[in-house]
Design an enzyme around this catalytic site. Sequence first.
Site, PDB file in Angstrom:
ATOM      1  N   SER A 197      -3.003  -7.918   3.049  1.00  0.00           N
ATOM      2  CA  SER A 197      -3.569  -7.788   4.401  1.00  0.00           C
ATOM      3  C   SER A 197      -4.037  -9.146   4.908  1.00  0.00           C
ATOM      4  O   SER A 197      -4.020  -9.420   6.109  1.00  0.00           O
ATOM      5  CB  SER A 197      -4.738  -6.807   4.391  1.00  0.00           C
ATOM      6  OG  SER A 197      -4.331  -5.569   3.837  1.00  0.00           O
ATOM      7  N   GLN A 209     -18.586  -5.773  -1.512  1.00  0.00           N
ATOM      8  CA  GLN A 209     -17.783  -6.720  -2.293  1.00  0.00           C
ATOM      9  C   GLN A 209     -17.567  -8.048  -1.574  1.00  0.00           C
ATOM     10  O   GLN A 209     -16.906  -8.930  -2.096  1.00  0.00           O
ATOM     11  CB  GLN A 209     -16.451  -6.081  -2.695  1.00  0.00           C
ATOM     12  CG  GLN A 209     -15.468  -5.867  -1.564  1.00  0.00           C
ATOM     13  CD  GLN A 209     -14.318  -4.996  -1.998  1.00  0.00           C
ATOM     14  OE1 GLN A 209     -14.494  -3.842  -2.405  1.00  0.00           O
ATOM     15  NE2 GLN A 209     -13.100  -5.516  -1.940  1.00  0.00           N
ATOM     16  N   HIS A 252       0.843  -1.205   0.000  1.00  0.00           N
ATOM     17  CA  HIS A 252       0.000   0.000   0.000  1.00  0.00           C
ATOM     18  C   HIS A 252       0.885   1.266   0.000  1.00  0.00           C
ATOM     19  O   HIS A 252       0.619   2.225  -0.724  1.00  0.00           O
ATOM     20  CB  HIS A 252      -0.881   0.047   1.249  1.00  0.00           C
ATOM     21  CG  HIS A 252      -1.893  -1.048   1.358  1.00  0.00           C
ATOM     22  ND1 HIS A 252      -1.851  -2.014   2.342  1.00  0.00           N
ATOM     23  CD2 HIS A 252      -2.994  -1.336   0.619  1.00  0.00           C
ATOM     24  CE1 HIS A 252      -2.887  -2.832   2.210  1.00  0.00           C
ATOM     25  NE2 HIS A 252      -3.591  -2.454   1.174  1.00  0.00           N
TER      26      HIS A 252
HETATM   27  P1  AMP Z   1      -6.638  -3.608  -0.451  1.00  0.00           P
HETATM   28  O1  AMP Z   1      -6.407  -2.836   0.806  1.00  0.00           O
HETATM   29  O2  AMP Z   1      -6.247  -5.031  -0.351  1.00  0.00           O
HETATM   30  O3  AMP Z   1      -8.014  -3.390  -1.035  1.00  0.00           O
HETATM   31  O4  AMP Z   1      -5.629  -3.003  -1.522  1.00  0.00           O
HETATM   32  C1  AMP Z   1      -5.585  -1.626  -1.799  1.00  0.00           C
HETATM   33  C2  AMP Z   1      -4.671  -1.391  -2.974  1.00  0.00           C
HETATM   34  O5  AMP Z   1      -3.373  -1.873  -2.645  1.00  0.00           O
HETATM   35  C3  AMP Z   1      -5.102  -2.161  -4.230  1.00  0.00           C
HETATM   36  O6  AMP Z   1      -4.879  -1.344  -5.365  1.00  0.00           O
HETATM   37  C4  AMP Z   1      -4.188  -3.351  -4.214  1.00  0.00           C
HETATM   38  O7  AMP Z   1      -3.957  -3.904  -5.486  1.00  0.00           O
HETATM   39  C5  AMP Z   1      -2.918  -2.739  -3.652  1.00  0.00           C
HETATM   40  N1  AMP Z   1      -2.038  -3.773  -3.109  1.00  0.00           N
HETATM   41  C6  AMP Z   1      -2.355  -4.756  -2.235  1.00  0.00           C
HETATM   42  N2  AMP Z   1      -1.290  -5.555  -2.014  1.00  0.00           N
HETATM   43  C7  AMP Z   1      -0.278  -5.059  -2.772  1.00  0.00           C
HETATM   44  C8  AMP Z   1       1.084  -5.452  -3.000  1.00  0.00           C
HETATM   45  N3  AMP Z   1       1.624  -6.516  -2.403  1.00  0.00           N
HETATM   46  N4  AMP Z   1       1.829  -4.707  -3.851  1.00  0.00           N
HETATM   47  C9  AMP Z   1       1.286  -3.625  -4.471  1.00  0.00           C
HETATM   48  N5  AMP Z   1       0.024  -3.202  -4.299  1.00  0.00           N
HETATM   49  C10 AMP Z   1      -0.749  -3.910  -3.464  1.00  0.00           C
END
Ligand code: AMP
Length: 291
Positions: free
Chosen positions: A200, A75, A51
Amino acid sequence: MSAPVVQDPVFPQNPKTARTIADLRTVVTTWKRDGLRVGFVPTMGALHDGHLALVRHAQSVSDKVVVSIFVNPMQFAPTEDLERYPRREVEDIAKLAEVGCDLVYLPTPEIMYPADFVTRVHVDGPAQGLETDFRPQFFDGVATVVCKLFNQVMPDVAVFGEKDYQQLKVVQAFARDLDMPVEVVGLPTVREMDGLALSSRNAYLKPEDRAQAIALYNALRHVRAAVVDGLDVEAAITEATGNLTAAGFAKVDYIAVRHAETLGDPVDGEPQRILAAAWLGTTRLIDNIGV
Ligand code: AMP
């Protein structure tokens, strides 16, 4: 007049926090009036270095950066991990303060989905298959909330991770189709030293599962080697599925080779993407790599 934006009592310097659309707008419209370029990173919190890489990139291409933290009920299916999803607001705000994020937007489910809420944003094309085969509600929920967040934050540029590759393509599709004045940028996946994609949901993994989790990335690389070497890709997918089961994965939802842009069938000579989802114990992991 809108209510003043609250300076978070725990971190009085930076970043500011906004918990209502009106508070968010007060700040963003001031920036826009000053001609500043606004970057946006939507998240569900429990922030990790993946993130934060998105936040740093957003800072490099804009003047002010908004990060939203919202665990989006739309979702999640009723059987999924909405209640269990990690929530770490204080730690998240501290991390965002450290990287110099300008505004953290923390809407509540009631603000996002008032009782009279009746709209769904539905995307075909890249939203078809893969995740949708296993989580039919997922991309309508993602597209609806990201659409709302774009209208609320009014960013010039929004940064997403390739970690959720199908999601990135879905967001790019509706932003284009609905003529939204935002550039949607995707960034490479940030990984642990051994190659496991940061997520996460990795927090759910038991220590013994954590050691096996890397098998997912290895399965993707096994299939990529077959694609690159011109070998039998279906056979490689079968082997990779067997490798995951041997490593202790309970169920493989899919391992698939797709066209990197449309997520339809691959086309010779055009970029491809290999995507996978599999269950390790009660944790569903997803990952993907380019060819
Ligand atoms: P989330 O909190 O899981 O909904 O993710 C929020 C944003 O962070 C989304 O655009 C994800 O694709 C990105 N994201 C999650 N994990 C990673 C990672 N390991 N590397 C890069 N971006 C990530």
